[in-house]
Enzyme design. Structure first.
Site, PDB file in Angstrom:
ATOM      1  N   LYS A   4       0.842  -1.195   0.000  1.00  0.00           N
ATOM      2  CA  LYS A   4       0.000   0.000   0.000  1.00  0.00           C
ATOM      3  C   LYS A   4       0.883   1.253   0.000  1.00  0.00           C
ATOM      4  CE  LYS A   4      -1.962  -1.489   3.725  1.00  0.00           C
ATOM      5  NZ  LYS A   4      -2.828  -1.795   4.891  1.00  0.00           N
ATOM      6  N   THR A  32      -8.826   9.697   7.960  1.00  0.00           N
ATOM      7  CA  THR A  32      -8.520   8.443   7.269  1.00  0.00           C
ATOM      8  C   THR A  32      -8.301   7.277   8.240  1.00  0.00           C
ATOM      9  OG1 THR A  32      -6.173   9.051   7.242  1.00  0.00           O
ATOM     10  CG2 THR A  32      -7.491   9.629   5.299  1.00  0.00           C
ATOM     11  N   GLY A  88      -8.595   3.966   9.941  1.00  0.00           N
ATOM     12  CA  GLY A  88      -9.195   2.688   9.563  1.00  0.00           C
ATOM     13  C   GLY A  88      -8.995   2.274   8.120  1.00  0.00           C
ATOM     14  N   THR A  89      -8.173   3.007   7.375  1.00  0.00           N
ATOM     15  CA  THR A  89      -8.015   2.662   5.948  1.00  0.00           C
ATOM     16  C   THR A  89      -7.446   1.261   5.748  1.00  0.00           C
ATOM     17  OG1 THR A  89      -5.917   3.869   5.987  1.00  0.00           O
ATOM     18  CG2 THR A  89      -7.809   5.003   5.045  1.00  0.00           C
ATOM     19  N   GLY A  90      -6.424   0.895   6.534  1.00  0.00           N
ATOM     20  CA  GLY A  90      -5.803  -0.414   6.344  1.00  0.00           C
ATOM     21  C   GLY A  90      -6.734  -1.555   6.672  1.00  0.00           C
ATOM     22  N   CYS A  91      -7.432  -1.446   7.795  1.00  0.00           N
ATOM     23  CA  CYS A  91      -8.401  -2.476   8.178  1.00  0.00           C
ATOM     24  C   CYS A  91      -9.496  -2.599   7.123  1.00  0.00           C
ATOM     25  CB  CYS A  91      -9.049  -2.118   9.515  1.00  0.00           C
ATOM     26  SG  CYS A  91      -7.909  -1.879  10.883  1.00  0.00           S
TER      27      CYS A  91
END
Length: 276
Positions: free
Chosen positions: A175, A217, A219-222
């Site tokens: 990412k 932003t 929580g983007t990875g989860c």
């Protein structure tokens, strides 16, 4: 009676609702799947950071997993915060029994920089958890933590992916959201784009989307990893699932909203409010 695809998240709780188990379940619902959970840790967390974290015993994690898998069954699994070597090893052992897609999000730190994985657990992540993954989804900080490879520009992402793949996942999704945007075209989110690289070492898929000027932003990875698992549960190939997950999380980031005095969450229900 139509039964939706079943997706299991193995992760920690975010009391503020923006990341962790809460984000995972919201994402899974938004993408038409039935989300289930194995809780690994409880955090006291809000828009300003993590004020406390309490790990659950390995036997509690194992019992939750057995309850869900043995009775209900799963069609994909996503892992998030595992916090300690003991929990990493426990979860890796459980995942090794499955034949369904597994998305490993090797969570190391929170959006606010709070440590969510003990340094002593890194070897277990490398040697036991990543080999169980259909797709591993590290961000650039997690790549550096796991492999020592530091990505400064888009061209470095190939080297990062190769280093992650050496630990055994079938695919790596690197990412690139933390890359600085460049002016006038070029690497690293150039021209206002956020770029991720999906590869299995042979195929390459560069996933690009507009970079939105929104600080909310959390929580983007989860959210990305859960969206990927949901699409895999619905039968997508890994490239199809990754493209769909990227599109979903881009919309969620664009619609992210302020909560509290710090960084707000992405909007997991943006399609509902967008009429889509």
């Amino acid at each position: 009676m139509r039964i939706p695809p079943r997706v299991l998240t193995v992760a920690g709780s975010d009391s503020g609702g923006g990341a962790g188990i809460q984000a995972d379940l919201k994402t899974m619902l938004a993408l038409g799947t039935h989300g289930m959970s194995v809780l690994t840790a409880v955090t006291a967390q809000n828009s300003l950071g993590v004020q406390g974290a309490w790990e659950l015993p390995a036997e509690a994690v194992r019992a939750q997993f057995r309850s869900v898998v043995d009775d209900i069954g799963v069609q994909a699994v996503k892992t998030g915060m595992l916090s300690s070597a003991q929990l990493v090893e426990t979860v890796a052992e459980l995942l090794a029994e499955l034949t369904v897609p597994v998305v490993v999000d090797p969570v190391g730190v929170s959006k606010h920089g709070d440590a969510l994985l003990a340094a002593s657990a890194l070897d277990a992540v490398r040697g036991k958890l990543l080999p169980t993954a259909t797709v591993a989804t590290p961000n650039l900080d997690e790549v550096a933590q796991l492999t020592g490879v530091r990505v400064q520009e888009e061209a470095d992402m190939r080297r990062a992916a190769a280093a992650v793949l050496e630990f055994g996942p079938r695919w790596a999704l690197i990412k690139g959201g933390h890359l600085p945007a460049a002016e006038g075209g070029g690497p690293g989110g150039a021209g206002g784009t956020a770029v991720d690289l999906l590869t299995d070492g042979t195929e390459e898929h560069w996933l690009r989307a507009p970079r939105h000027d929104n600080r909310h932003t959390h929580g983007t990875g989860c959210t990305l990893a859960s969206a990927l698992a949901a699409r895999l549960a619905k039968g997508d190939t890994v490239p199809q699932a990754a493209a769909a997950a990227k599109e979903y999380v881009t919309g969620a980031v664009a619609a992210g909203f302020r909560l509290g005095a710090g960084i707000g969450p992405v909007d997991h229900g943006w399609r509902l409010r967008d009429g889509r």
